[in-house]
Design a protein around this motif. Structure first.
Motif, PDB file in Angstrom:
ATOM      1  N   LEU A 297      -1.766 -11.276 -17.586  1.00 36.51           N
ATOM      2  CA  LEU A 297      -0.939 -10.101 -17.606  1.00 36.51           C
ATOM      3  C   LEU A 297       0.543 -10.855 -17.390  1.00 36.51           C
ATOM      4  N   ASP A 298       1.592  -9.907 -17.939  1.00 34.96           N
ATOM      5  CA  ASP A 298       2.724 -10.379 -17.865  1.00 34.96           C
ATOM      6  C   ASP A 298       3.383 -10.175 -16.133  1.00 34.96           C
ATOM      7  N   LYS A 299       3.676 -11.210 -15.649  1.00 35.16           N
ATOM      8  CA  LYS A 299       4.082 -11.405 -14.134  1.00 35.16           C
ATOM      9  C   LYS A 299       5.426 -10.711 -13.807  1.00 35.16           C
ATOM     10  N   ASN A 300       5.924 -10.290 -15.023  1.00 34.11           N
ATOM     11  CA  ASN A 300       7.533  -9.668 -14.759  1.00 34.11           C
ATOM     12  C   ASN A 300       7.218  -7.946 -14.511  1.00 34.11           C
ATOM     13  N   LYS A 301       6.319  -7.621 -14.835  1.00 35.70           N
ATOM     14  CA  LYS A 301       5.886  -6.263 -14.971  1.00 35.70           C
ATOM     15  C   LYS A 301       5.626  -5.726 -13.430  1.00 35.70           C
ATOM     16  N   ASN A 302       5.702  -4.384 -13.286  1.00 40.43           N
ATOM     17  CA  ASN A 302       5.279  -3.851 -11.804  1.00 40.43           C
ATOM     18  C   ASN A 302       4.020  -3.200 -11.894  1.00 40.43           C
ATOM     19  N   TYR A 303       2.910  -3.599 -11.122  1.00 33.59           N
ATOM     20  CA  TYR A 303       1.585  -2.968 -11.307  1.00 33.59           C
ATOM     21  C   TYR A 303       1.217  -2.094 -10.329  1.00 33.59           C
ATOM     22  N   TYR A 304       0.625  -1.035 -10.759  1.00 33.92           N
ATOM     23  CA  TYR A 304       0.270   0.089  -9.853  1.00 33.92           C
ATOM     24  C   TYR A 304      -1.359  -0.305 -10.247  1.00 33.92           C
ATOM     25  N   VAL A 305      -2.130  -0.394  -9.032  1.00 37.99           N
ATOM     26  CA  VAL A 305      -3.317  -0.852  -8.902  1.00 37.99           C
ATOM     27  C   VAL A 305      -4.088   0.446  -8.191  1.00 37.99           C
ATOM     28  N   TYR A 306      -5.356   0.602  -8.661  1.00 37.79           N
ATOM     29  CA  TYR A 306      -6.243   1.559  -7.894  1.00 37.79           C
ATOM     30  C   TYR A 306      -7.838   1.182  -8.347  1.00 37.79           C
ATOM     31  N   CYS A 307      -8.598   1.688  -7.453  1.00 34.55           N
ATOM     32  CA  CYS A 307     -10.131   1.570  -7.789  1.00 34.55           C
ATOM     33  C   CYS A 307     -10.852   2.862  -7.266  1.00 34.55           C
TER      34      CYS A 307
ATOM     35  N   ASP B 136       0.637  -1.317   0.016  1.00 34.01           N
ATOM     36  CA  ASP B 136      -0.091   0.069   0.040  1.00 34.01           C
ATOM     37  C   ASP B 136       0.852   1.300   0.257  1.00 34.01           C
ATOM     38  N   LEU B 137       0.626   2.192  -0.972  1.00 31.26           N
ATOM     39  CA  LEU B 137       1.390   3.461  -0.948  1.00 31.26           C
ATOM     40  C   LEU B 137       0.253   4.572  -1.033  1.00 31.26           C
ATOM     41  N   GLN B 138       0.749   5.771  -0.219  1.00 31.44           N
ATOM     42  CA  GLN B 138       0.222   7.036  -0.406  1.00 31.44           C
ATOM     43  C   GLN B 138       0.399   7.436  -1.606  1.00 31.44           C
ATOM     44  N   GLN B 139      -0.510   8.301  -2.175  1.00 32.30           N
ATOM     45  CA  GLN B 139      -0.874   8.994  -3.603  1.00 32.30           C
ATOM     46  C   GLN B 139       0.539   9.412  -3.955  1.00 32.30           C
ATOM     47  N   ASP B 140       1.132  10.170  -3.447  1.00 35.72           N
ATOM     48  CA  ASP B 140       2.247  11.074  -3.803  1.00 35.72           C
ATOM     49  C   ASP B 140       3.508   9.914  -4.049  1.00 35.72           C
ATOM     50  N   GLN B 141       3.678   8.963  -3.198  1.00 36.27           N
ATOM     51  CA  GLN B 141       4.730   7.892  -3.510  1.00 36.27           C
ATOM     52  C   GLN B 141       4.222   7.020  -4.659  1.00 36.27           C
ATOM     53  N   TRP B 142       3.274   6.725  -4.620  1.00 37.51           N
ATOM     54  CA  TRP B 142       2.645   5.728  -5.770  1.00 37.51           C
ATOM     55  C   TRP B 142       2.878   6.149  -7.222  1.00 37.51           C
ATOM     56  N   TRP B 143       2.399   7.460  -7.230  1.00 38.68           N
ATOM     57  CA  TRP B 143       2.572   8.235  -8.496  1.00 38.68           C
ATOM     58  C   TRP B 143       3.940   8.498  -8.938  1.00 38.68           C
ATOM     59  N   GLU B 144       4.836   9.000  -8.015  1.00 34.74           N
ATOM     60  CA  GLU B 144       6.247   9.010  -8.206  1.00 34.74           C
ATOM     61  C   GLU B 144       6.994   7.863  -8.715  1.00 34.74           C
ATOM     62  N   ASN B 145       6.634   7.025  -7.781  1.00 31.79           N
ATOM     63  CA  ASN B 145       7.373   5.486  -8.339  1.00 31.79           C
ATOM     64  C   ASN B 145       6.831   5.108  -9.527  1.00 31.79           C
ATOM     65  N   TYR B 146       5.516   5.242 -10.041  1.00 29.25           N
ATOM     66  CA  TYR B 146       5.020   4.911 -11.234  1.00 29.25           C
ATOM     67  C   TYR B 146       5.612   5.452 -12.384  1.00 29.25           C
ATOM     68  N   GLN B 147       5.921   6.851 -12.074  1.00 31.09           N
ATOM     69  CA  GLN B 147       6.453   7.604 -13.306  1.00 31.09           C
ATOM     70  C   GLN B 147       7.828   7.195 -13.597  1.00 31.09           C
ATOM     71  N   LYS B 148       8.647   6.836 -12.608  1.00 34.71           N
ATOM     72  CA  LYS B 148      10.043   6.568 -12.522  1.00 34.71           C
ATOM     73  C   LYS B 148      10.337   4.976 -13.081  1.00 34.71           C
ATOM     74  N   ASP B 149       9.188   4.361 -13.127  1.00 34.30           N
ATOM     75  CA  ASP B 149       9.268   2.798 -13.411  1.00 34.30           C
ATOM     76  C   ASP B 149       9.163   2.497 -14.635  1.00 34.30           C
ATOM     77  N   GLU B 150      10.241   2.203 -15.428  1.00 30.86           N
ATOM     78  CA  GLU B 150      10.228   1.863 -16.770  1.00 30.86           C
ATOM     79  C   GLU B 150       9.494   0.506 -16.992  1.00 30.86           C
ATOM     80  N   ASN B 151       9.189  -0.219 -16.086  1.00 36.90           N
ATOM     81  CA  ASN B 151       8.663  -1.710 -15.943  1.00 36.90           C
ATOM     82  C   ASN B 151       6.878  -1.686 -15.663  1.00 36.90           C
ATOM     83  N   ALA B 152       6.535  -0.265 -15.554  1.00 40.27           N
ATOM     84  CA  ALA B 152       5.400  -0.147 -14.716  1.00 40.27           C
ATOM     85  C   ALA B 152       3.994  -0.403 -15.919  1.00 40.27           C
TER      86      ALA B 152
END
Length: 101
Positions: A55-65, A2-18
């Motif tokens: 889905l590709d299990k080698n990717k990093n998934y940023y999940v939201y609802c 679980d990540l707070q919004q700022d960390q979640w979005w920042e990590n997603y933007q830096k993650d080439e495998n996201a």
């Protein structure tokens, strides 16, 4: 994880495998969504699980609802299916302040 919004979005933007994964219903997605997200409806039961399995299990998934509940459950399911990196957006779209389409 679980990540707070700022960390979640920042990590997603830096993650080439996201991959952004929206697990809300089609109606919810039509109202508002984060750009680039793929949508798999949590409420589709077995079809939902089948789509997750493809889905590709080698990717990093940023999940939201909407609130963080369905996405939290999805992250737990994905772990059981063998996904290594899943990140749940705490507060979901209810608290989202980032870009939307």
């Amino acid at each position: 994880m679980d990540l707070q919004q700022d960390q979640w979005w920042e990590n997603y933007q830096k993650d080439e495998n996201a991959v952004l994964l929206d697990v809300r219903s089609e109606e919810e997605v039509e109202e508002i969504a984060i750009p680039q997200a793929i949508n798999i409806d949590f409420y589709k039961g077995q079809e939902f699980l089948n789509e997750l399995e493809q889905l590709d299990k080698n990717k990093n998934y940023y999940v939201y609802c909407r609130s963080g509940n369905r996405s939290g459950q999805t992250c737990m399911l994905m772990k059981q299916l063998g996904f290594e990196n899943t990140f749940n957006l705490i507060g979901g779209m209810n608290e989202w302040e980032g870009p939307t389409k």
